[in-house]
Design a protein around this motif. Structure first.
Motif, PDB file in Angstrom:
ATOM      1  N   SER A 119      43.091  -4.114  39.201  1.00  0.00           N
ATOM      2  CA  SER A 119      42.136  -5.005  39.851  1.00  0.00           C
ATOM      3  C   SER A 119      42.302  -4.933  41.366  1.00  0.00           C
ATOM      4  CB  SER A 119      42.308  -6.452  39.369  1.00  0.00           C
ATOM      5  OG  SER A 119      43.556  -6.974  39.779  1.00  0.00           O
ATOM      6  N   ILE A 120      41.217  -5.283  42.067  1.00  0.00           N
ATOM      7  CA  ILE A 120      41.219  -5.280  43.529  1.00  0.00           C
ATOM      8  C   ILE A 120      40.589  -6.584  43.999  1.00  0.00           C
ATOM      9  CG2 ILE A 120      40.514  -4.058  45.622  1.00  0.00           C
ATOM     10  CD1 ILE A 120      40.001  -1.589  43.823  1.00  0.00           C
ATOM     11  N   LEU A 145      27.573  -2.817  42.225  1.00  0.00           N
ATOM     12  CA  LEU A 145      28.513  -2.083  41.363  1.00  0.00           C
ATOM     13  C   LEU A 145      28.005  -2.030  39.921  1.00  0.00           C
ATOM     14  CD1 LEU A 145      31.837  -3.511  42.824  1.00  0.00           C
ATOM     15  CD2 LEU A 145      31.200  -1.098  42.797  1.00  0.00           C
ATOM     16  N   ASP A 146      27.534  -3.154  39.427  1.00  0.00           N
ATOM     17  CA  ASP A 146      27.053  -3.189  38.038  1.00  0.00           C
ATOM     18  C   ASP A 146      25.856  -2.264  37.843  1.00  0.00           C
ATOM     19  OD1 ASP A 146      29.004  -5.003  37.435  1.00  0.00           O
ATOM     20  OD2 ASP A 146      27.668  -6.736  37.281  1.00  0.00           O
ATOM     21  N   ARG A 147      24.973  -2.204  38.838  1.00  0.00           N
ATOM     22  CA  ARG A 147      23.794  -1.336  38.728  1.00  0.00           C
ATOM     23  C   ARG A 147      24.211   0.131  38.639  1.00  0.00           C
ATOM     24  NH1 ARG A 147      20.441   1.529  42.437  1.00  0.00           N
ATOM     25  NH2 ARG A 147      18.314   1.783  41.619  1.00  0.00           N
ATOM     26  N   SER A 164      34.102  -4.467  35.725  1.00  0.00           N
ATOM     27  CA  SER A 164      33.268  -5.611  36.070  1.00  0.00           C
ATOM     28  C   SER A 164      33.744  -6.219  37.391  1.00  0.00           C
ATOM     29  CB  SER A 164      33.323  -6.682  34.967  1.00  0.00           C
ATOM     30  OG  SER A 164      34.660  -7.170  34.846  1.00  0.00           O
ATOM     31  N   THR A 165      32.978  -7.176  37.886  1.00  0.00           N
ATOM     32  CA  THR A 165      33.351  -7.904  39.095  1.00  0.00           C
ATOM     33  C   THR A 165      33.288  -9.400  38.814  1.00  0.00           C
ATOM     34  OG1 THR A 165      32.555  -6.195  40.604  1.00  0.00           O
ATOM     35  CG2 THR A 165      32.738  -8.415  41.486  1.00  0.00           C
ATOM     36  N   THR A 174      36.796 -10.252  42.777  1.00  0.00           N
ATOM     37  CA  THR A 174      37.813  -9.384  42.186  1.00  0.00           C
ATOM     38  C   THR A 174      37.118  -8.284  41.392  1.00  0.00           C
ATOM     39  OG1 THR A 174      39.446 -11.163  42.004  1.00  0.00           O
ATOM     40  CG2 THR A 174      39.773  -9.229  40.614  1.00  0.00           C
ATOM     41  N   ILE A 175      37.416  -7.055  41.723  1.00  0.00           N
ATOM     42  CA  ILE A 175      36.903  -5.907  40.979  1.00  0.00           C
ATOM     43  C   ILE A 175      37.905  -5.572  39.891  1.00  0.00           C
ATOM     44  CG2 ILE A 175      36.352  -3.449  41.096  1.00  0.00           C
ATOM     45  CD1 ILE A 175      35.406  -3.896  43.958  1.00  0.00           C
ATOM     46  N   ARG A 176      37.442  -5.526  38.667  1.00  0.00           N
ATOM     47  CA  ARG A 176      38.319  -5.238  37.526  1.00  0.00           C
ATOM     48  C   ARG A 176      38.092  -3.808  37.054  1.00  0.00           C
ATOM     49  NH1 ARG A 176      36.681 -10.861  34.439  1.00  0.00           N
ATOM     50  NH2 ARG A 176      38.199 -12.237  35.470  1.00  0.00           N
ATOM     51  N   LEU A 177      39.180  -3.137  36.698  1.00  0.00           N
ATOM     52  CA  LEU A 177      39.138  -1.748  36.257  1.00  0.00           C
ATOM     53  C   LEU A 177      39.604  -1.633  34.817  1.00  0.00           C
ATOM     54  CD1 LEU A 177      40.752  -0.134  39.447  1.00  0.00           C
ATOM     55  CD2 LEU A 177      38.330  -0.586  39.006  1.00  0.00           C
ATOM     56  N   THR A 178      39.130  -0.611  34.129  1.00  0.00           N
ATOM     57  CA  THR A 178      39.536  -0.399  32.737  1.00  0.00           C
ATOM     58  C   THR A 178      40.938   0.182  32.638  1.00  0.00           C
ATOM     59  OG1 THR A 178      38.540   1.812  32.772  1.00  0.00           O
ATOM     60  CG2 THR A 178      37.166  -0.018  31.994  1.00  0.00           C
ATOM     61  N   ARG A 179      41.417   0.734  33.732  1.00  0.00           N
ATOM     62  CA  ARG A 179      42.737   1.363  33.769  1.00  0.00           C
ATOM     63  C   ARG A 179      43.173   1.490  35.223  1.00  0.00           C
ATOM     64  NH1 ARG A 179      41.479   7.014  34.823  1.00  0.00           N
ATOM     65  NH2 ARG A 179      39.226   7.359  34.557  1.00  0.00           N
TER      66      ARG A 179
END
Length: 544
Positions: A119-120, A145-147, A164-165, A174-179
């Motif tokens: 996450s960021i 980002l979602d688009r 997702s954000t 917060t930007i969430r990452l899958t990994r």
């Protein structure tokens, strides 16, 4: 991504992209279709044509020559340098690359990557306004980002770990990452922020792609004011820009002049201020003319010829190896680039992080080329190679390559194509050419933007993995490196990947060209930026 396009003719993702480099992009609109749509949409807004329309203020108008028009004005496609160039003036990003390839604040003033790398957290400026006056907030960042994630085109190839954000308030998210994904922060330098309410109001049935192809939904220093298909794109200063102004042009024009000779004559006549596609044979004349400046800069662009790895004569490794020994690399640097560049070593440009100079690189050796063919029982081979139109380095290199291969009994048929045509051919293995000459235009100096974008098997038949290269070991090494934060560990894995790709003979690596920009002496503040090859950061430029 990459961004394979051509430096000089692009793409021209990388480097004359255009490579990046112009080097790998997907989902582009057909040029003819877009030209018609843009002409109607922008003409309706009362925009001027290719002549005039600057309010009579030529001295406050910066005119930049380009050799290829953009496929769209949609920021989602900004992995392509022709699109990146017209998007940069009109849109902001969260972060950007500054001096020394250091990431610096943009709309985001602070960012922190979590310890687990998944996450960021970001803090935004509170004074950024879109061109319609609306305030930019964390909701607009999430929407942008979602688009990209939904569209799965263009810049999406840089954001494969985006999940997702979470919006905390107007200026925190917060930007969430899958990994864990080390290339994520560099990738954010190509995520241009959209006015979510404006785009949503014109969403239509394609997530706003048709509308954004001809409209501006940004907060950047300039507003799009007109486009005459295949002639010019026009911008006007947005006086409420949060960064302010100090000597920048009131108007900016990108004028599309595909021929180097036309760019030269227009520069001499004072009709343009900056040209990036001047014929190398003319550089010396501008260097000796006190009315002009010639800027030469090392780039992250590389010119390569990618082999079709499946269902082609060059699926035979021995044939690929023989071809790599048949090319006059030194002649390319001396006669074609006039010394403005150097021979490539492996698939990674020497200016990029984790470049391994010890990777084996074939040299010109006709005897070895002929013996390799003879040992493999190969003769009477005929191949087809595509290259990009209106690109001086490519045109000369293609002719030299054809001549060199004839010396070992290989007949090479040449096909000049546009970049959109080339990308379309890569969509299926059947239409992929035996050999494709193209520039790699990495969107940032992170090694991932070359080794992942151009050689990971997940990008086969989508316009980026140029030859359909597939090696599970390379996929594993590159994807493992994405999850590491220690740069030395990442470089170790990337070095292994470079060596495997070289051993597989996936490409003929020809040159790392410099970028040569010619401008009139009154232009101040221009600086080549490797992370945005073959584009001009007009906000940095002052006219006089």
């Amino acid at each position: 991504m990459l961004h394979t396009t051509s430096p000089a003719g692009r793409r021209r993702p990388a480097a004359r992209r255009r490579a990046t480099e112009r080097r790998g992009a997907t989902g582009r609109r057909r040029a003819a279709w877009l030209a018609a749509v843009v002409a109607v949409a922008l003409a309706a807004g009362g925009c001027g044509g290719a002549t005039g329309g600057y309010g009579g203020d030529r001295k406050q108008t910066l005119i930049i020559a380009e050799n290829e028009p953009p496929a769209t004005f949609d920021p989602a496609q900004a992995d392509n340098s022709t699109v990146d160039e017209v998007v940069r003036p009109a849109y902001d990003t969260l972060v950007a690359y500054g001096a020394g390839n250091k990431i610096v604040p943009g709309v985001a003033t602070e960012w922190t990557v979590s310890e687990d790398g998944r996450s960021i957290d970001l803090t935004l400026r509170d004074d950024v306004r879109f061109h319609d006056g609306a305030r930019l907030t964390a909701t607009d960042v999430r929407y942008s980002l979602d688009r990209i994630k939904r569209l799965k085109v263009g810049v999406a190839s840089l954001l494969t770990a985006y999940e997702s954000t979470k919006v905390l308030d107007d200026t925190h998210l917060t930007i969430r990452l899958t990994r864990p994904f080390a290339p994520m922060v560099p990738a954010l330098t190509r995520v241009y922020l959209l006015n979510s309410k404006l785009v949503e109001a014109h969403k239509g049935g394609d997530d706003g792609q048709k509308w954004l192809a001809t409209h501006d939904a940004g907060s950047g220093p300039y507003r799009v004011t007109g486009y005459t298909p295949n002639q010019e794109a026009k911008f006007a200063r947005y006086d409420a820009y949060w960064g302010g102004f100090s000597g920048q042009a009131k108007n900016v024009v990108f004028r599309y002049l595909p021929q180097a000779a036309t760019q030269k004559s227009s520069l001499l006549a004072g009709d343009i201020d900056i040209a990036m596609d001047i014929d190398p044979n003319d550089w010396a004349s501008f260097e000796s003319n006190k009315e002009f400046k010639v800027d030469k800069a090392d780039s992250n662009v590389q010119l390569s010829v990618f082999f079709k790895m499946k269902d082609s004569p060059v699926s035979n490794r021995a044939l690929r190896e023989a071809i790599t020994y048949a090319y006059q690399y030194d002649q390319h640097i001396r006669a074609i680039l006039k010394g403005a560049g150097k021979q490539a070593v492996g698939v990674l440009p020497s200016t990029m992080n984790c470049f391994d100079a010890s990777v084996p690189q074939p040299a010109y050796d006709l005897a070895k080329a002929r013996n390799t063919l003879k040992a493999a029982g190969l003769s009477g081979v005929t191949l087809t190679m595509t290259y990009l139109k209106a690109t001086a380095e490519m045109e000369l290199a293609a002719t030299l390559f054809q001549s060199d291969l004839a010396k070992i009994g290989v007949k090479l048929k040449l096909q000049a194509v546009t970049f959109p045509e080339y990308v379309q051919r890569l969509k299926t293995n059947q239409t992929t050419p035996d050999l494709g000459m193209i520039y790699a235009f990495p969107p940032n100096p992170d090694t991932d933007s070359i080794l992942y974008q151009l050689f990971d098997s997940k990008f086969i038949n989508n316009g980026q993995n140029n030859g359909g290269y597939r090696n599970p070991k390379v996929d594993s090494l590159v994807e493992k490196a994405q999850g590491l934060t220690d740069q030395r560990e990442r470089c170790g894995l990337y070095s292994q990947a470079q060596r495997i790709i070289a051993a597989d003979v996936a490409s003929v690596n020809m040159s790392n060209p410099q970028t040569v920009t010619v401008m009139r002496k009154g232009v101040q503040g221009y600086a080549y930026q490797p992370s945005h090859h073959q584009t001009v950061d007009v906000y940095r430029v002052k006219v006089g």
